[in-house]
Design an enzyme around this catalytic site. Structure first.
Site, PDB file in Angstrom:
ATOM      1  N   GLY A 218      70.784  80.203  13.375  1.00  0.00           N
ATOM      2  CA  GLY A 218      70.220  81.630  13.417  1.00  0.00           C
ATOM      3  C   GLY A 218      68.975  81.688  14.081  1.00  0.00           C
ATOM      4  O   GLY A 218      68.198  80.296  14.210  1.00  0.00           O
ATOM      5  N   GLY A 220      64.866  82.581  14.519  1.00  0.00           N
ATOM      6  CA  GLY A 220      63.512  83.205  13.822  1.00  0.00           C
ATOM      7  C   GLY A 220      62.893  82.158  12.875  1.00  0.00           C
ATOM      8  O   GLY A 220      63.381  80.832  12.835  1.00  0.00           O
ATOM      9  N   LEU A 247      69.211  76.736  11.479  1.00  0.00           N
ATOM     10  CA  LEU A 247      68.127  77.405  10.636  1.00  0.00           C
ATOM     11  C   LEU A 247      68.712  77.264   9.128  1.00  0.00           C
ATOM     12  O   LEU A 247      67.941  77.152   8.190  1.00  0.00           O
ATOM     13  CB  LEU A 247      68.561  79.041  11.015  1.00  0.00           C
ATOM     14  N   GLY A 290      62.760  75.550  17.108  1.00  0.00           N
ATOM     15  CA  GLY A 290      61.251  75.924  17.210  1.00  0.00           C
ATOM     16  C   GLY A 290      60.330  75.538  15.958  1.00  0.00           C
ATOM     17  O   GLY A 290      59.374  75.513  15.934  1.00  0.00           O
ATOM     18  N   PHE A 291      61.300  75.238  14.859  1.00  0.00           N
ATOM     19  CA  PHE A 291      60.759  74.651  13.485  1.00  0.00           C
ATOM     20  C   PHE A 291      61.453  73.412  13.404  1.00  0.00           C
ATOM     21  O   PHE A 291      62.442  73.312  13.699  1.00  0.00           O
ATOM     22  CB  PHE A 291      60.934  75.905  12.504  1.00  0.00           C
ATOM     23  N   ASP A 333      78.537  71.385  16.688  1.00  0.00           N
ATOM     24  CA  ASP A 333      79.843  72.029  17.201  1.00  0.00           C
ATOM     25  C   ASP A 333      79.883  71.491  18.819  1.00  0.00           C
ATOM     26  O   ASP A 333      80.982  71.709  19.476  1.00  0.00           O
ATOM     27  CB  ASP A 333      79.906  73.485  17.303  1.00  0.00           C
TER      28      ASP A 333
END
Length: 360
Positions: A218, A220, A247, A290-291, A333
């Site tokens: 996901g 964010g 995520l 991004g994290f 995947d």
């Protein structure tokens, strides 16, 4: 094609030619270094509200086909390329990239020096950007005033449960911005899948009598999600086998006491070398992150590090010591590829079979 501009919040501007939709759009700009798989990347919901710049010199050479969607409705804000191909001999091609972006109201801009842009963003990190017709003071003022939402998961995750039927093990997938590649891999293994919203409670999940649970990829920042999500993970992980991706991996780590840090530079591309700790084998995988999990905050009495990135040493996989719950940061995947990490889904199926026991 008309002249258009890519403008960045640091005041820089790139002149190029527009393709796709003529819309003006704003989003966070990130660089993807994949050489193939642009359709999977554009339709991947991790890029919600982002403008994706490709370093591969030519994009669009094999068109758009029905087999490579990672979501039904892409939410990427723009596509930046050096050159866009208008001709394809691919037998699976249904539309050109230009036609597809027009259909989805996504602007594209070509003739951009994407290598220079990549170096700039590697030094500065992601920033806001716009694709506009005129790079004047008003455009930069509008860009500076734009506030990007931090509710990305709520914008892209399913609001209601839906099935992906099969005849085998019963799997619940929690949708944080689901990649269809996850569903394809579960279908290959005949799993009977129910996809639930990210707001699903422990009771709602267990009422479906799952053999296993997957926490999906996901967009964010994981810290922007409600505390109820990590509480749900704590309640689930010691009851049924759990597999967390992207995520989901970050949320799994948070649920077990680890902290998440911002990556600079971010990882977006294919063929990232990753070491599997237990075997010392080197694998290659696609990443879009991004994290990352802060290794110094991992409770080694509770969690085992299973995969490590060879470029910057970031954690790419975790496993609970006492329960069949594990996670990976990369995309197992293989959509768009490489595909050598798909056997992690076999590992998940085996953990469900062992937990379920013999059927009489």
């Amino acid at each position: 094609m008309a002249d258009r501009y890519l403008i960045l919040e640091d005041g820089s501007a790139y002149l190029g030619e527009g393709f796709g939709s003529p819309a003006v759009s704003t989003g966070e700009i990130v660089v993807n270094t994949s050489m193939t798989g642009y359709q999977e990347i554009i339709t991947n919901q991790i890029y919600h509200n982002q403008i994706v710049a490709f370093t591969q010199p030519t994009i669009g050479s094999y068109g758009i086909n029905h087999d490579s969607y990672e979501s039904i409705l892409p939410t990427v804000k723009g596509v930046v390329v050096r050159d866009v191909a208008s001709i394809s001999t691919n037998r699976q091609r249904r539309w050109s990239l230009d036609q597809y972006l027009k259909q989805q109201n996504i602007p594209g801009i070509s003739h951009i020096d994407t290598r220079h842009l990549a170096k700039q963003l590697r030094a500065s990190g992601p920033m806001k950007a716009s694709i506009v017709d005129v790079a004047d003071a008003h455009a930069f003022d509008q860009l500076g005033a734009t506030v990007l939402t931090n509710q990305q998961v709520a914008a892209v995750a399913t609001p209601k449960p839906f099935p992906n039927p099969g005849t085998g093990l019963n799997v619940v997938v929690i949708d944080f911005g689901l990649k269809h590649g996850i569903l394809r891999e579960l279908s290959k293994r005949a799993c009977n899948v129910t996809v639930l919203p990210y707001t699903a409670t422990t009771e709602e999940i267990l009422n479906l009598d799952p053999d296993g649970v997957i926490l999906s990829t996901g967009p964010g920042k994981p810290q922007d999600l409600p505390v109820s999500v990590t509480e749900m993970i704590k309640n689930i992980q010691n009851r049924v086998p759990l597999f967390a991706i992207g995520l989901g991996h970050e949320l799994f780590a948070m649920a077990n006491g680890a902290q998440i840090m911002k990556l600079s530079p971010e990882h977006h591309g294919a063929n990232h070398p990753i070491r599997e700790v237990i075997t010392n084998q080197i694998i290659y995988a696609a990443q879009g992150q991004g994290f990352a999990v802060d290794a110094d905050t991992v409770d080694r009495n509770k969690l085992i590090t299973t995969f490590v990135d060879l470029i910057d040493g970031t954690i790419q996989g975790l496993r609970l010591r006492d329960f069949p719950a594990f996670s990976v940061q990369f995309f197992p995947d293989g959509a768009p590829g490489p595909t050598e990490t798909r056997d992690i889904f076999d590992e998940f199926v085996e953990s469900m079979q062992q937990a379920r026991g013999p059927i009489w």
